[in-house]
Design a protein around this motif. Sequence first.
Motif, PDB file in Angstrom:
ATOM      1  N   LYS A 260      39.416  44.834  27.844  1.00  0.00           N
ATOM      2  CA  LYS A 260      38.083  45.322  28.231  1.00  0.00           C
ATOM      3  C   LYS A 260      37.760  45.026  29.696  1.00  0.00           C
ATOM      4  CE  LYS A 260      35.752  45.369  23.753  1.00  0.00           C
ATOM      5  NZ  LYS A 260      34.734  44.713  22.899  1.00  0.00           N
ATOM      6  N   ILE A 261      38.362  43.984  30.259  1.00  0.00           N
ATOM      7  CA  ILE A 261      38.089  43.664  31.663  1.00  0.00           C
ATOM      8  C   ILE A 261      39.204  44.190  32.579  1.00  0.00           C
ATOM      9  CG2 ILE A 261      36.687  41.658  31.129  1.00  0.00           C
ATOM     10  CD1 ILE A 261      39.133  39.917  31.816  1.00  0.00           C
ATOM     11  N   GLY A 262      39.952  45.144  32.063  1.00  0.00           N
ATOM     12  CA  GLY A 262      40.942  45.814  32.905  1.00  0.00           C
ATOM     13  C   GLY A 262      42.287  45.142  32.967  1.00  0.00           C
ATOM     14  N   CYS A 263      42.574  44.244  32.030  1.00  0.00           N
ATOM     15  CA  CYS A 263      43.872  43.573  32.032  1.00  0.00           C
ATOM     16  C   CYS A 263      44.903  44.365  31.237  1.00  0.00           C
ATOM     17  CB  CYS A 263      43.759  42.165  31.436  1.00  0.00           C
ATOM     18  SG  CYS A 263      42.870  41.010  32.473  1.00  0.00           S
TER      19      CYS A 263
ATOM     20  N   SER B 273      48.196  38.357  29.527  1.00  0.00           N
ATOM     21  CA  SER B 273      47.415  39.421  30.165  1.00  0.00           C
ATOM     22  C   SER B 273      47.657  39.385  31.666  1.00  0.00           C
ATOM     23  CB  SER B 273      45.926  39.268  29.855  1.00  0.00           C
ATOM     24  OG  SER B 273      45.403  38.116  30.457  1.00  0.00           O
ATOM     25  N   LEU B 274      47.864  40.551  32.224  1.00  0.00           N
ATOM     26  CA  LEU B 274      48.111  40.702  33.660  1.00  0.00           C
ATOM     27  C   LEU B 274      46.998  41.552  34.252  1.00  0.00           C
ATOM     28  CD1 LEU B 274      51.910  41.587  33.442  1.00  0.00           C
ATOM     29  CD2 LEU B 274      50.922  39.338  33.847  1.00  0.00           C
ATOM     30  N   ARG B 275      46.653  41.251  35.455  1.00  0.00           N
ATOM     31  CA  ARG B 275      45.559  41.995  36.092  1.00  0.00           C
ATOM     32  C   ARG B 275      45.910  42.306  37.542  1.00  0.00           C
ATOM     33  NH1 ARG B 275      40.190  43.379  36.045  1.00  0.00           N
ATOM     34  NH2 ARG B 275      38.885  42.769  37.795  1.00  0.00           N
ATOM     35  N   ASP B 276      45.662  43.551  37.907  1.00  0.00           N
ATOM     36  CA  ASP B 276      45.797  43.982  39.296  1.00  0.00           C
ATOM     37  C   ASP B 276      44.383  44.202  39.805  1.00  0.00           C
ATOM     38  OD1 ASP B 276      46.469  45.061  41.725  1.00  0.00           O
ATOM     39  OD2 ASP B 276      47.083  46.994  40.927  1.00  0.00           O
ATOM     40  N   PRO B 277      43.790  43.232  40.468  1.00  0.00           N
ATOM     41  CA  PRO B 277      42.367  43.338  40.832  1.00  0.00           C
ATOM     42  C   PRO B 277      42.121  44.394  41.908  1.00  0.00           C
ATOM     43  CG  PRO B 277      43.359  41.397  41.832  1.00  0.00           C
ATOM     44  CD  PRO B 277      44.403  41.977  40.935  1.00  0.00           C
ATOM     45  N   PRO B 278      40.896  44.936  41.952  1.00  0.00           N
ATOM     46  CA  PRO B 278      40.560  45.912  42.999  1.00  0.00           C
ATOM     47  C   PRO B 278      40.662  45.277  44.387  1.00  0.00           C
ATOM     48  CG  PRO B 278      38.908  45.932  41.259  1.00  0.00           C
ATOM     49  CD  PRO B 278      39.786  44.744  41.015  1.00  0.00           C
ATOM     50  N   ARG B 279      41.017  46.076  45.358  1.00  0.00           N
ATOM     51  CA  ARG B 279      41.031  45.601  46.740  1.00  0.00           C
ATOM     52  C   ARG B 279      39.593  45.322  47.189  1.00  0.00           C
ATOM     53  NH1 ARG B 279      45.406  46.448  49.719  1.00  0.00           N
ATOM     54  NH2 ARG B 279      44.130  46.666  51.597  1.00  0.00           N
ATOM     55  N   GLU B 280      39.442  44.354  48.066  1.00  0.00           N
ATOM     56  CA  GLU B 280      38.104  43.955  48.508  1.00  0.00           C
ATOM     57  C   GLU B 280      37.360  45.085  49.216  1.00  0.00           C
ATOM     58  OE1 GLU B 280      38.308  40.462  50.854  1.00  0.00           O
ATOM     59  OE2 GLU B 280      38.993  39.174  49.207  1.00  0.00           O
ATOM     60  N   ASP B 281      38.125  45.965  49.894  1.00  0.00           N
ATOM     61  CA  ASP B 281      37.473  47.018  50.685  1.00  0.00           C
ATOM     62  C   ASP B 281      37.373  48.351  49.953  1.00  0.00           C
ATOM     63  OD1 ASP B 281      40.131  47.653  50.640  1.00  0.00           O
ATOM     64  OD2 ASP B 281      40.346  47.917  52.807  1.00  0.00           O
TER      65      ASP B 281
END
Length: 794
Positions: free
Chosen positions: A432-435, A455-463
């Motif tokens: 649910k949190i994009g993992c 669970s692995l996560r590729d977080p959004p880029r800051e910009d």
Amino acid sequence: MEETNKDNLIKKPVDELEKELSTDYTKGLSEGEAQNRLRKYGPNEIEEKKENPLINLAKKFWNPSAWVLEAAAVLSLILGKYLDFYIIVALIIFNAILSFSEEQRANKALEMLKSRLQVQARVLRDENWKSIPSRLLVPGDIVRLRLGDFVPADVRLIEGQLEVDQSALTGESLTVAKGKGDVVYSGSIIKRGEATGVVILTGKNTYFGKTAQLVSIAKPRLRVQQVISRVVFWMMVIVIVILGISGAVILLRHENPLDFLPLALVLVIGAIPIALPAMFTISLALGSEELSKAGVLVTRLDSIEGASTMNTLASDKTGTLTVNKLSVHNVIPLEGDDKEVITYGALASREEDQDPIDLAFINKAKELGVELQSWKVVEFKPFDPSTRRTESLVEKDGSTFRVTKGAIDALGKLCGLKDIEKIYEKAQSEAKIGCRVLAVAKNDGEKWKLVGLVSLRDPPREDSAELVKELRDLGVKVIMLTGDAQPIAQEIAKEVGIGPNVVKVNEFKENPKIIDQIDGLAEVYPEDKYTVVKLLQQEGRVVGMTGDGVNDAPALRQADVGIAVSNATDVAKAAASVVLTSPGLRNIVDMVKIGRRIYERINIWILSRITRTFQNVVFIALALLLLNKFVISTFGMVLLLFMFDFVTLTMSTDNVPWSKRPASWNIFNLVKVSIILGIVMVVESFMILFLVNSLPTRPLQTSIFLYLLYSNIFNLLNIREKRNFWDSAPSKVMGLTMLADIIAAFALVTFGIPGLVAIPPTLALEILALSLTLNLIVNNFIKIGVEKILKVEW
């Protein structure tokens, strides 16, 4: 390299090649030895055959623009105008040399970009795996080949299994299986599997004589040539109408038809946009250099025009909107502890493949202090789409066992789990949190057991959120494309500011009309992307498409702007028209802005050219018909064209602002605006004509030459800015060139040259002041009024 030696390297058992090539399969060559072999064998490339520069120069005298001027020279000779003949011939030569030198400059810019688009190869040197330009490979190098790679040289496989597409070499569309000992030829494409091999032949010595150079820079064969054709069409319409009217009047007056020839000569010369192709090429070539500084490598010049008109960007999630670096977010052990789960997952990974999922497990294992070197990986099976998992056979302290990691359902079936729903419930909160949640299992010889979830996560880029907003402000709709499930896709889309309305790709394929209501597409397979691009184009969108994989290539080729992201495979880079050098959307925002600025430069050039043609042609023709005199000589007209074209070429450097909305070519609107401004300028030209005629000395042709040149220059300064002309300054190059042209023209007319009778400096100053006042003050407000009152935009 002799043919017998080539055959030896291809046929000799691969285990004997290690000694034959003086290499080490486990350590690779040393850097020193590689440099020695590079000097001996040369770079791994085939020298490109280039056309003789003298032939290119000769072609400048054999094209439609040159033919018109050459015809003018011949006609001047026939009519006995020898001075005009000599001067026009000199100007033809000058124009050819100038055009040739600018084209050489543009080609050098493209060659510079080409050098930055070298294919990279994974090579083992001094016991370390590294990525180097494929042109630096030498016989004896140990290389790693994976899905999506172009084979960089002729390679004998040491270990591994591949399926290879050799269609570019053999024309055979079916893939070919390759295993240990087989040769994989330069120019082939890896379609499945991965393997390690030894380079046996490079450059011109490869079996097929192919270079590993993937991305060939497209020379200036541009889509905007259609724009050139339409501009020339409208200019010739103006000229033909005027010539027809003038010819009819001359016949009705029973005057000598030969008197019509000099007029026709001047009008035709005045109507041909001699510098337009050069303007396009130089603008786009310089634009490609400007883009390269912003991290955007252009492989086809016409993609710059596509960037200016793009109104929809179909963006990959991974690597573009996110950082493209997976990390372990959470561990859910089912047997044992967190460390055990991570250890088994890391053992089912291979570091040298640089796979993001593998690296996430390995990096986490290192964080936890796991010494992976204490296990020996006896056998490794890379990820297979059919099984959806990786697998290793590992050994430690005399005991062996198997470990695997992969999709939950795939490992659930492998372990024989009957109640897989409970496992899914454990993964639900992470998803649910994009993992992305993977399962890890172990087999100690009896059966497979599920040991845990990771669970692995590729977080959004800051910009990303900021840049998405910036693209929206520029009128570009961003649609996120991802293979993730809908809930994950919605979470990421919301975080980066695209919006929560993400639908499954099949829903969009069934009803493309929903494009305005959606923010993203989920569960997109690579093969879906081509269909998505086609459907968007059918809905009237100008589509930019980002991609990185082999299967993205058709979509990248189909898109109006195919954008290969920084980590794209070689196949994707070859198919794309633009290659980014850094991750994220920043490069794309820069590409849109710079593309629109280049579009504005060309648009202003066209407006200036049509306005100038209308003013010059109509004024000269009407003056002849009404006053029965030539107000400018043939030589004066040709000199006017060349001096002003010298200024207009600098438009390719101008500081015009980029548009806040996608560009669109509207030649008809340009013609309407040009005619309105042209009529005003014709009236102003007659005012100057009557003023000069009232003078005692009346140096008519020189005075009109000077006024028309100054009028053209100040008109360009006026129309380059849609607001008041003083709201922005031209580039330094353009400003200095204008000033130089003004000073040079003043000197020519006051000192006098053959073909231009000298006029008093005071008259030249008066003409300068009048042309400046009329074009920068009066016409400035007329220009603004045309847009506001008549609602005509350009």
